[in-house]
Design a protein around this motif. Structure first.
Motif, short mmCIF file in Angstrom:
data_model
loop_
_atom_site.label_atom_id
_atom_site.label_comp_id
_atom_site.label_asym_id
_atom_site.label_seq_id
_atom_site.Cartn_x
_atom_site.Cartn_y
_atom_site.Cartn_z
N ALA A 155 0.75 -1.06 0.41
CA ALA A 155 -0.53 0.24 0.00
C ALA A 155 0.43 1.14 -0.23
CB ALA A 155 -1.18 -0.07 1.64
N ARG A 156 2.15 0.85 0.82
CA ARG A 156 2.58 2.36 0.78
C ARG A 156 3.45 3.11 -0.70
NH1 ARG A 156 5.04 6.61 0.07
NH2 ARG A 156 6.63 7.04 1.80
N LEU A 157 3.88 1.58 -1.49
CA LEU A 157 3.94 2.43 -3.16
C LEU A 157 3.62 2.87 -3.76
CD1 LEU A 157 6.16 -1.41 -3.47
CD2 LEU A 157 6.74 0.93 -2.73
N LEU A 158 1.76 3.01 -3.58
CA LEU A 158 0.57 3.21 -4.24
C LEU A 158 1.15 4.91 -4.87
CD1 LEU A 158 -2.30 0.75 -3.46
CD2 LEU A 158 -0.94 0.60 -5.61
N PHE A 159 1.66 5.07 -3.34
CA PHE A 159 1.98 6.69 -3.16
C PHE A 159 2.98 7.27 -2.77
CE2 PHE A 159 -2.06 5.28 -0.61
CZ PHE A 159 -2.93 5.95 -0.57
N SER A 160 3.20 8.36 -3.51
CA SER A 160 4.22 9.19 -3.94
C SER A 160 5.31 10.23 -3.23
CB SER A 160 4.61 10.24 -5.45
OG SER A 160 2.89 10.66 -4.77
N LEU A 161 4.61 10.17 -1.30
CA LEU A 161 4.56 10.29 -0.20
C LEU A 161 6.23 10.48 0.12
CD1 LEU A 161 1.98 9.22 1.80
CD2 LEU A 161 2.12 11.90 0.94
N ASP A 162 6.88 11.43 0.56
CA ASP A 162 8.61 11.68 1.08
C ASP A 162 8.36 10.68 1.99
OD1 ASP A 162 11.31 12.48 1.72
OD2 ASP A 162 10.34 14.29 2.14
N PRO A 163 9.89 10.02 1.53
CA PRO A 163 10.13 9.09 2.86
C PRO A 163 10.29 9.38 3.98
CG PRO A 163 11.14 8.69 0.69
CD PRO A 163 9.94 9.27 0.31
N ALA A 164 11.22 10.02 3.78
CA ALA A 164 11.54 11.12 4.74
C ALA A 164 11.05 11.40 6.24
CB ALA A 164 12.76 11.61 4.45
N VAL A 165 9.42 11.69 5.84
CA VAL A 165 8.30 12.30 6.13
C VAL A 165 7.09 11.69 6.62
CG1 VAL A 165 6.85 14.13 6.62
CG2 VAL A 165 9.09 14.55 5.47
N SER A 166 7.02 11.29 8.12
CA SER A 166 5.94 10.63 8.62
C SER A 166 4.45 11.41 8.83
CB SER A 166 6.16 10.27 10.20
OG SER A 166 7.30 8.96 10.43
#
Length: 393
Positions: A13-24
């Protein structure tokens, strides 16, 4: 004491989004997050529009918007013919307020859990028309029965022209018994506008069964739609009275087209919105709801414990699918709007964590969300770091 266990992550599921991985990203409720696949659908629509703007905007667009509207309305259990697409919930509220024909001596009643921009919209329309705005205080710990009775007792038939009530509150993440509130208000002849900004996608809902005169909700939060996608649902007896904030070429077509058509508006978020629901269904609607609610409850518990808040003092949100939870901050912390905003920015900068901080009734509250791209470790890290940051004030 009942232990709160985080849910198992939804694989991939996490891979479906382009969110910055360095931020929660623990604040899905404010602006949502658009899945990559939905971004691509919208970009293809933008490419189509830019390849021939005249054809895109003048040939068949109203039919395409109507098709998207039917899809979204059906998902929400709303009448497609009584549903209009709008930019956001606040816009829908403004449309309703401007269409009521308020006059001096009339009043609009809301609760102290209402969203700030909605409260400002009510205040502005009352200033323009000479009507009054009245806010009913509702204790956070009130039972559903007490909420209904508080609202019922606060209405004044003959004078109260509209009751505005939240389906799920933004500041306090409290689920209100809106169907019962609507029924109580209607017995006194008072129409009701339900602010359901956070409902589409998060909570199971049949808007028609709520029975409200007006219901508004965002698809770009928990429905994975591009930002700028919301619905305004209007009961049949009100539809001919609804006027857009800006008149355009579909004015004579009546509701909902007269509200939706705004000439050179970017309609691609609405046309791409069904792809958001497709993503939600692909993951499993019930699975996503259960995961998100359980994760938010876990986050509330671990952060609350870190701040010394006993589990019994954590607010009960009265809904098994509610994926937003609040934690009371220490007395004197973030008790005003400006202080809450400053604390949110400090948490983002120093802890690389996005949360919501609200000031409600003179106290600061930390609001945490659960979404499929979140993991238990993110709440654990916040629980470890937040007390020291608050001590630095």
């Amino acid at each position: 004491m009942t232990a709160v266990v985080p849910p198992d992550p939804i694989p991939g599921a996490r891979l479906l989004f382009s969110l910055d991985p360095a931020v929660s990203h623990l604040n899905h409720g404010s602006f949502g997050a658009v899945p990559i696949g939905v971004q691509r659908v919208q970009q293809r629509l933008r490419d189509e529009m830019e390849a021939n703007p005249l054809r895109f905007l003048s040939q068949g667009l109203t039919e395409r918007v109507a098709h998207a509207r039917r899809h979204l309305a059906t998902f929400l259990g709303a009448d497609p013919d009584g549903t209009a697409l709008v930019g956001n919930t606040t816009t829908g509220v403004a449309v309703v307020l401007a269409s009521l024909g308020l006059r001096p001596g009339d009043e609009v009643v809301s609760t102290d859990h209402g969203y700030g921009a909605v409260a400002m919209s009510i205040a502005r329309q009352c200033r323009r028309t000479g009507a009054d705005s009245r806010v009913l205080p509702v204790p956070l710990a009130a039972t559903d029965t007490e909420v209904v009775e508080t609202v019922r007792a606060g209405l004044r038939p003959g004078r109260t022209r509209l009751l505005v009530v939240d389906h799920l509150t933004s500041a306090t993440a409290r689920l209100f018994p809106v169907a019962a509130i609507v029924e109580a208000a209607h017995r006194q002849g008072v129409p009701v506008l339900v602010d359901g900004a956070h409902v589409p996608g998060m909570l199971p809902v049949a808007v028609a069964d709520v029975g409200a005169d007006f219901w508004v909700g965002n698809l770009h939060k928990w429905g994975y739609a591009p930002r700028g996608t919301a619905v305004l649902v209007v009961a049949e007896r009100w539809r001919e009275r609804i006027e857009p904030l800006v008149v355009s070429w579909e004015q004579e077509s009546g509701f909902p087209a007269r509200v939706e058509w705004q000439a050179t508006l970017d309609y691609t978020p609405w046309l791409a919105a069904p792809a958001g629901l497709f993503t939600l269904r692909s993951l499993g609607v019930d699975r996503v709801r259960a995961h998100n609610a359980a994760l938010a409850a876990y986050g509330q518990r671990v952060v609350g414990e870190a701040l010394g808040v006993p589990p019994t003092a954590l607010p009960d949100h009265r809904g098994p699918a509610v994926a937003m939870r609040v934690v009371p901050l220490p007395t004197g912390v973030a008790g005003t709007f400006d202080a809450a905003r400053a604390l949110r920015l400090r948490i983002a900068e120093r802890l690389a964590t996005e949360v919501a901080v609200t000031a409600w009734n003179g106290r600061g509250w930390l609001r945490l969300c659960g979404q499929v791209y979140n993991h238990a470790e993110e709440y654990q890290r916040l629980a470890v770091s937040l007390p020291a940051l608050l001590d630095q004030r």
